[in-house]
Design a protein around this motif. Structure first.
Motif, short mmCIF file in Angstrom:
data_model
loop_
_atom_site.label_atom_id
_atom_site.label_comp_id
_atom_site.label_asym_id
_atom_site.label_seq_id
_atom_site.Cartn_x
_atom_site.Cartn_y
_atom_site.Cartn_z
N ASN A 3 0.10 -8.72 -8.85
CA ASN A 3 1.17 -9.05 -7.93
C ASN A 3 1.45 -7.83 -7.05
O ASN A 3 1.94 -6.80 -7.54
CB ASN A 3 2.44 -9.44 -8.72
N GLN A 4 1.10 -7.92 -5.78
CA GLN A 4 1.23 -6.77 -4.88
C GLN A 4 2.68 -6.35 -4.70
O GLN A 4 2.97 -5.16 -4.51
CB GLN A 4 0.59 -7.09 -3.53
N ASN A 417 -4.51 4.68 -9.37
CA ASN A 417 -4.89 5.63 -8.34
C ASN A 417 -5.98 5.06 -7.43
O ASN A 417 -5.94 5.25 -6.20
CB ASN A 417 -5.39 6.94 -8.97
N VAL A 418 -6.92 4.33 -8.02
CA VAL A 418 -7.97 3.71 -7.20
C VAL A 418 -7.36 2.63 -6.31
O VAL A 418 -7.72 2.50 -5.14
CB VAL A 418 -9.07 3.12 -8.09
N MET A 419 -6.40 1.87 -6.84
CA MET A 419 -5.73 0.85 -6.03
C MET A 419 -4.97 1.48 -4.86
O MET A 419 -5.03 1.00 -3.74
CB MET A 419 -4.76 0.04 -6.90
N ALA A 420 -4.27 2.57 -5.13
CA ALA A 420 -3.52 3.25 -4.07
C ALA A 420 -4.48 3.81 -3.02
O ALA A 420 -4.23 3.71 -1.81
CB ALA A 420 -2.66 4.36 -4.66
N PRO A 428 -12.74 -1.99 0.72
CA PRO A 428 -12.92 -3.39 0.32
C PRO A 428 -13.43 -3.62 -1.09
O PRO A 428 -13.47 -4.76 -1.56
CB PRO A 428 -13.95 -3.90 1.34
N THR A 429 -13.82 -2.56 -1.80
CA THR A 429 -14.42 -2.72 -3.12
C THR A 429 -13.43 -3.33 -4.11
O THR A 429 -12.28 -2.89 -4.18
CB THR A 429 -14.94 -1.37 -3.64
N THR A 430 -13.88 -4.30 -4.88
CA THR A 430 -13.03 -4.94 -5.90
C THR A 430 -12.83 -4.00 -7.07
O THR A 430 -13.75 -3.26 -7.47
CB THR A 430 -13.69 -6.25 -6.38
N ILE A 431 -11.62 -4.02 -7.64
CA ILE A 431 -11.28 -3.16 -8.78
C ILE A 431 -10.99 -4.06 -9.98
O ILE A 431 -10.10 -4.91 -9.92
CB ILE A 431 -10.06 -2.28 -8.45
N GLU A 432 -11.74 -3.88 -11.06
CA GLU A 432 -11.59 -4.70 -12.27
C GLU A 432 -11.43 -3.79 -13.48
O GLU A 432 -11.66 -2.59 -13.40
CB GLU A 432 -12.82 -5.59 -12.45
N SER A 433 -11.09 -4.41 -14.63
CA SER A 433 -11.03 -3.65 -15.87
C SER A 433 -12.05 -4.21 -16.86
O SER A 433 -12.45 -5.38 -16.77
CB SER A 433 -9.63 -3.71 -16.48
N VAL A 434 -12.47 -3.37 -17.80
CA VAL A 434 -13.48 -3.78 -18.78
C VAL A 434 -13.03 -5.00 -19.56
O VAL A 434 -13.76 -5.99 -19.67
CB VAL A 434 -13.80 -2.62 -19.74
N VAL A 435 -11.81 -4.96 -20.13
CA VAL A 435 -11.38 -6.06 -21.00
C VAL A 435 -11.23 -7.36 -20.22
O VAL A 435 -11.52 -8.44 -20.74
CB VAL A 435 -10.08 -5.71 -21.76
#
Length: 444
Positions: A3-4, A417-420, A428-435
């Motif tokens: 949620n932005q 930090n990557v999102m900021a 434009p790169t998508t940011i995901e988490s391992v789990v």
């Protein structure tokens, strides 16, 4: 999905943290005396050897994202230990009486200047130590400097505010047991089974304020994985917060108190394993530095979420469905506290390889991977924003060079930090988490 509005609300809350801090009322002499007392007390044989072993070769600067992004000599890792080195030389070294004749004592102005160097401009990532020909553990020295500055009442107000909140109210950013229950209820309404406050369990899951407020999908994903494995697990409302602001701010007593809450709950339910969330600094705080009250090692295993998932996949207990898009190009960002400090390198990669996608390694990778620039509490320090973003640009270029369309992280601070950085750069790169990625491919 993130949620932005909540994300931006969290960023706005960070800007107001200094208003919440309650600084210590100390005289200049008291501040200086407290700082030097910590430096003397913490300078054991190992640290003394580190301080005396540095030959000023400059290799550490080549490994530091703050130096490399600014080319400013003041950010050289070796320089960050100069005050500690001077106090040791004058007061605890073999030649202290001689050194005092020509080496000036440190001053309060020195301490104030060094606040930026050891808080804003150091994530204690440990990359400098890996390249140091003398093996100097700079991160440990920086941590001692943080402890000295905290005792002197000179820690950044942002970190001081959250450390005081965690110690006094038992909450972080206002998140306590009630807020955890609300998030659990929300996830349960989505059909996810989440045991809460079970009296006995083999595995205790802990989470963090970031997951409760922002990355609820990560908490939901971890719950789904544990349920799929059929393990007996629980969250505990009296001890769930993995974030340790004693460690980040430099307060050893607050660090121990935060860890003790988790230890007490794990002991109360007879847990054999404690699973930490995707939170880098929580890993060394509980796994490497926490002890029982009598000083003995913890009687349960402590694992990071990505470490646990990778182990289960390697052991064959967790199998994943094929991906919808096997051509998807992903790369992995190693969190410094997990990879360099903790050796958690193979397990996240085992999980990502099991996804069946095109996994591309960065150059350099694993233990030598560049830090994102926001760890060790740096992301919360408002004045460090520009410096932090410059350091992030090294990480961004490293990811871009892989050609990946998705970067996968295993640390909430890295993710923030990557999102900021992505938002500031329109990246434009998508940011995901391992789990989250693993949970998405669980068999039905």
């Amino acid at each position: 999905m993130i949620n932005q509005d909540v994300f931006h609300g969290f960023l706005q809350a960070i800007h107001h943290l200094p208003e919440m801090a309650q600084p210590d009322a100390l005289t200049d002499a008291e501040r200086l005396g407290r700082a030097k007392a910590v430096m003397r007390a913490k300078t054991d044989r190992g640290l003394a050897l580190d301080l005396e072993a540095c030959v000023n070769c400059g290799y550490c600067s080549e490994a530091c994202h703050f130096y490399q992004s600014t080319q400013d000599a003041k950010y050289s890792p070796s320089r960050k230990l100069d005050l500690l080195r001077r106090v040791h030389a004058r007061e605890t070294s073999a030649f202290a009486p001689l050194k005092r004749l020509f080496l000036p004592d440190i001053t309060l102005d020195d301490l104030k200047e060094w606040q930026e160097l050891v808080y804003d401009a150091c994530t204690e990532c440990g990359r400098c130590s890996m390249i140091c020909p003398m093996g100097v553990n700079t991160a440990r020295g920086v941590n001692v400097m943080r402890e000295a500055l905290f005792e002197a009442g000179l820690a950044p107000l942002e970190l001081t505010a959250v450390a005081q909140e965690q110690a006094g109210r038992g909450t972080v950013f206002g998140v306590g047991p009630d807020e955890l229950r609300q998030t659990v209820d929300l996830l349960r309404s989505q059909g996810i089974t989440i045991p809460l406050d079970e009296p006995q369990a083999d595995l205790m899951l802990v989470t963090t304020v970031i997951d409760v407020l922002l990355f609820q999908d990560a908490l939901a994903a971890t719950a789904r994985i544990l349920n799929h494995l059929g393990v007996r697990w629980t969250l505990r409302s009296a001890g769930f917060e993995a974030a340790n602001f004693g460690l980040l701010s430099g307060s050893e007593s607050l660090q121990k108190a935060a860890s003790q809450r988790l230890i007490d709950e794990a002991l109360a339910i007879g847990a054999k394993t404690v699973i930490l969330p995707e939170c880098g600094h929580a890993y060394p705080a509980l796994r490497w530095e926490a002890r029982l009250a009598n000083g003995q090692p913890l009687p349960f295993e402590v694992l990071a979420a990505s470490e646990f998932v990778g182990r289960e996949i390697t052991a064959g207990r967790l199998r994943l469905q094929p991906p919808e898009d096997p051509s998807r190009k992903i790369t992995y960002h190693d969190a410094c506290k997990l990879a360099r400090h903790g050796g958690v390198v193979d397990e996240p990669r085992a999980a990502l390889k099991a996804l069946g996608m095109d996994l591309r390694e960065t150059t350099p990778t694993a233990e030598q991977n560049w830090c994102c620039g926001g760890g060790a509490g740096v992301f919360l320090i408002n004045r460090a924003e520009g410096l932090r973003h410059q350091a992030w640009e090294i990480k961004r270029e490293q990811i871009d060079a892989t050609g990946a369309d998705t970067v996968v992280v295993s640390c909430g601070s890295c993710r923030l930090n990557v999102m900021a950085g992505a938002e500031a750069d329109a990246w434009p790169t998508t940011i995901e988490s391992v789990v989250e990625m693993v949970a998405r491919q669980l068999p039905d």
